[in-house]
Design a protein around this motif. Structure first.
Motif, PDB file in Angstrom:
ATOM      1  N   GLY A 177       0.804  -1.231   0.000  1.00  0.00           N
ATOM      2  CA  GLY A 177       0.000   0.000   0.000  1.00  0.00           C
ATOM      3  C   GLY A 177       0.831   1.271   0.000  1.00  0.00           C
ATOM      4  O   GLY A 177       0.542   2.217  -0.720  1.00  0.00           O
ATOM      5  N   ASP A 178       1.868   1.287   0.808  1.00  0.00           N
ATOM      6  CA  ASP A 178       2.682   2.506   0.918  1.00  0.00           C
ATOM      7  C   ASP A 178       3.491   2.774  -0.356  1.00  0.00           C
ATOM      8  O   ASP A 178       3.726   3.911  -0.740  1.00  0.00           O
ATOM      9  CB  ASP A 178       3.633   2.374   2.113  1.00  0.00           C
ATOM     10  N   GLY A 233      14.223   0.789  -3.426  1.00  0.00           N
ATOM     11  CA  GLY A 233      13.836   2.051  -2.801  1.00  0.00           C
ATOM     12  C   GLY A 233      12.880   1.889  -1.638  1.00  0.00           C
ATOM     13  O   GLY A 233      12.037   2.765  -1.402  1.00  0.00           O
ATOM     14  N   MET A 234      12.970   0.788  -0.900  1.00  0.00           N
ATOM     15  CA  MET A 234      12.024   0.536   0.187  1.00  0.00           C
ATOM     16  C   MET A 234      12.697  -0.202   1.344  1.00  0.00           C
ATOM     17  O   MET A 234      13.799  -0.718   1.209  1.00  0.00           O
ATOM     18  CB  MET A 234      10.854  -0.305  -0.333  1.00  0.00           C
ATOM     19  N   ILE A 235      11.972  -0.225   2.480  1.00  0.00           N
ATOM     20  CA  ILE A 235      12.345  -1.144   3.565  1.00  0.00           C
ATOM     21  C   ILE A 235      11.071  -1.857   4.000  1.00  0.00           C
ATOM     22  O   ILE A 235       9.966  -1.349   3.800  1.00  0.00           O
ATOM     23  CB  ILE A 235      12.975  -0.423   4.785  1.00  0.00           C
ATOM     24  N   ARG A 271       4.387  -3.815   6.367  1.00  0.00           N
ATOM     25  CA  ARG A 271       4.276  -3.092   5.094  1.00  0.00           C
ATOM     26  C   ARG A 271       5.672  -2.767   4.555  1.00  0.00           C
ATOM     27  O   ARG A 271       6.593  -2.503   5.335  1.00  0.00           O
ATOM     28  CB  ARG A 271       3.534  -1.767   5.270  1.00  0.00           C
ATOM     29  N   PHE A 272       5.733  -2.744   3.221  1.00  0.00           N
ATOM     30  CA  PHE A 272       6.928  -2.207   2.577  1.00  0.00           C
ATOM     31  C   PHE A 272       6.754  -0.697   2.538  1.00  0.00           C
ATOM     32  O   PHE A 272       5.699  -0.215   2.109  1.00  0.00           O
ATOM     33  CB  PHE A 272       7.071  -2.766   1.163  1.00  0.00           C
ATOM     34  N   ASN A 309      12.799   5.827  -1.127  1.00  0.00           N
ATOM     35  CA  ASN A 309      13.334   6.676  -2.182  1.00  0.00           C
ATOM     36  C   ASN A 309      12.422   6.602  -3.411  1.00  0.00           C
ATOM     37  O   ASN A 309      12.455   5.633  -4.173  1.00  0.00           O
ATOM     38  CB  ASN A 309      14.758   6.207  -2.531  1.00  0.00           C
ATOM     39  N   PHE A 310      11.598   7.628  -3.564  1.00  0.00           N
ATOM     40  CA  PHE A 310      10.633   7.666  -4.673  1.00  0.00           C
ATOM     41  C   PHE A 310      11.331   7.572  -6.025  1.00  0.00           C
ATOM     42  O   PHE A 310      10.887   6.879  -6.937  1.00  0.00           O
ATOM     43  CB  PHE A 310       9.822   8.965  -4.582  1.00  0.00           C
TER      44      PHE A 310
END
Lengths: 510, 89
Positions: free
Chosen positions: A93-94, A160-162, A169-170, A174-175
């Protein structure tokens, strides 16, 4: 219900595939035809000739029919996320929020605003502003596709995620890394360029029919000339972006590359299969030739995959069982680390629940070591990591073969249109009439390669498909599967009927 | 409304835009059938499918994000999920 219903997983997958494939009948035509409308109108504005205006208005009408019928069919995919794929939907979702929000804004402001001017604005706004609006519709439609493909690209190559173990959630870090992921860029450029081909083929199909019938011949020849140029340039562009996709796959999804090339045993100077028929049964480790018949191009796969004709390309066997010589870690070793990650995540969850701060800190630290292998923890056997090889292989080769034929097709049509001798080649015009359907077939095959080839992952390395689903009964999904089948078939029939009626009327009445 | 008259530039602009759309819709030929299809399609999608068949699983069954997180975390760490695949083999 705590146990997963594997029947439900299969029905949910079938429903998603059905919806996506129907949706993808409308989308490539929108993406491709929007630019052709802009080209025709640009020619009108540049030359001032009414013939080009008539041509632009005619193709805009067909574009409008396709857009109207196809619009919002993609929303059904979002319904399915919430109902059938709630675990997956929650977890991503994020990440998906930002690209899809941008897509909504772009779609609203660029498409909705300029769409009205494009259709209602003839003779009511200046020529220049009308043309600007048409271009904005084309650019806006294609930019809308960008954001969806960025989301899809992230699933195939999560960057670009954690992963936040507290929220499950992921979370985007970094967009720009997500937006400019090499997989997303390759996916966007290849998808749009192939859609330009589909749009060009659509114009040639309709125009060829007119030429065969001896109707609207001048309009048909002019339309073909522009469509053949655009189609030819697009095939070259699609070839380059397809090559880039394969190159990116080699480093991010080597199993997909091995599957669509039918490569079981990896090798240096790997050959590219030009034509091949796979054997009925093949175990990944039986070391038999997977092909009943094949024609290969020596060294080309290594060159395309690694930009080095002598390089090693791993096969399915290497990726599943490992290859110490090439330093490839097998799935079995990844499964062990994945199971530790799942166990540590469970331990963290339980320690947090019971208020055990030291325990939760230790579990979290241990989870961090293996979290990149989380998805492998859900496999029971290493062979589960293999996608459906035959489906991926044949879809890929069908797409590539048709893509190559389209290049030749556009060259011939362009030459004959330039020489003004198309009407004398009735066999070719008959081929022209069916060409749009071949284009759709190639486009659908491309998506089968992308989506079947990435199985069993819904998020590469993190979440296999069967863990992403909701705890609902298979019967519910079955019922809605057939509802969608009915609804989409009706929509398609409506589109075909209205489209054929409009084509039959021709440009005179537009 | 003070200062809001029919001579107001904003009002004129609004009126032009509304007229632009109304005239456009009135002049449509193919569009009428298309609008019917669009409206029926949207009705079926949102008033029937979404309402009766596609409820959001997590929003229907849980009331807070914390509960949803806990549920998903439970799901992805559940050994029975993994076991189900093994049992099928």
């Amino acid at each position: 219900m705590n146990q997963i219903d594997l029947g439900m997983v299969d029905w949910a997958r079938a429903q998603f595939a059905l919806t996506a494939m129907y949706h993808w009948i409308f989308v490539p035509l929108t993406l491709g035809l929007s630019f052709l409308c802009a080209f025709y109108e640009s020619l009108y504005v540049r030359t001032g000739k009414e013939a080009w205006k008539k041509i632009a208005k005619f193709w805009m009408t067909l574009f409008g029919i396709n857009f109207a019928i196809g619009v919002a069919t993609g929303i059904i995919l979002e319904f399915e996320f919430g109902t059938n794929w709630s675990n997956y939907s929650w977890m991503v979702g994020d990440i998906f929020g930002a690209p899809l929000a941008v897509e909504g804004i772009v779609a609203f402001f660029l498409e909705a605003t300029f769409f009205a001017v494009m259709f209602f604005g003839w003779n009511r706004v200046s020529k220049g502003f009308h043309l600007f609006s048409t271009w904005m519709v084309a650019i806006g439609s294609n930019l809308s596709a960008l954001w969806i493909l960025v989301a899809n690209g992230w699933m195939q190559h999560p960057v670009g995620m954690i992963f936040n173990p507290d929220t499950a959630r992921f979370e985007m870090q970094n967009f720009w890394e997500v937006l400019f992921s090499p997989v997303a860029i390759a996916k966007f450029t290849h998808t749009t360029s192939s859609s330009f081909i589909v749009g060009s083929l659509f114009v040639i199909t309709v125009a060829s029919w007119y030429l065969l019938k001896g109707r609207n011949t001048e309009m048909a020849k002019k339309s073909i000339l522009v469509a053949a140029v655009f189609g030819l340039l697009s095939t070259a562009y699609a070839g380059l972006t397809g090559d880039e996709s394969a190159y990116v796959n080699a480093s991010t999804q080597p199993m997909k590359l091995a599957a669509y090339e039918g490569l079981y045993n990896g090798k240096a100077k790997a050959d590219l299969v030009a034509i091949g028929i796979l054997k009925g049964q093949k175990a990944p480790d039986d070391d038999t030739d997977p092909f009943l018949f094949d024609i290969k191009i020596p060294g080309l796969l290594s060159l395309l995959a690694n930009r080095d004709a002598g390089s090693f390309v791993p096969g399915i066997k290497d990726l599943v069982y490992g290859n110490a010589q090439e330093k490839i870690v097998g799935v079995k070793a990844k499964m062990e680390r994945g199971r530790m990650a799942v166990a540590d995540l469970a331990a963290y969850k339980n320690a947090r629940k019971s208020g055990d701060k030291a325990g939760s800190a230790m579990a979290l630290q241990k989870f961090g070591v293996n979290q990149d292998y989380l998805g492998y923890g859900y496999f029971s056997q290493p062979e589960e990591s293999i996608p459906p090889v035959k489906l991926t292989f044949y879809s890929f080769h069908l797409m590539v073969t048709l893509g190559c034929l389209f290049t030749l097709f556009f060259v011939v049509f362009l030459y004959l249109a330039y020489k003004n001798s198309l009407e004398r080649h009735r066999g070719l015009l008959r081929l022209g009439v069916v060409s749009f359907f071949l284009g759709l077939l190639a486009s659908q095959a491309g998506w089968v390669v992308a989506e079947a080839g990435r199985q069993p992952w819904v998020i590469q390395n993190y979440l296999p498909v069967h863990i992403g689903t909701s705890n609902i009964a298979a019967g519910n999904v079955q019922a809605t599967f057939f509802m969608f089948l009915g609804l989409f078939t009706l929509l398609l029939l409506a589109e075909v009927k209205i489209m054929l009626k409009q084509i039959n009327i021709g440009p005179e009445e537009v | 409304m003070p200062g809001y008259s029919q001579n107001n530039i904003f009002f004129k602009w609004q009126r032009t835009v509304v007229r632009f759309y109304l005239d456009g819709f009135r002049a449509m030929t193919v569009g009428k059938a298309l609008w019917k299809i669009i409206l029926i399609k949207l009705f079926v999608m949102f008033a029937i499918l979404k309402l009766f068949f596609f409820s959001d699983y997590l929003h229907t069954n849980f009331s807070t994000d914390q509960q949803r997180s806990d549920h998903v975390l439970e799901q992805i760490t559940l050994q029975s999920k993994i076991q189900a695949v093994e049992d099928k083999k």
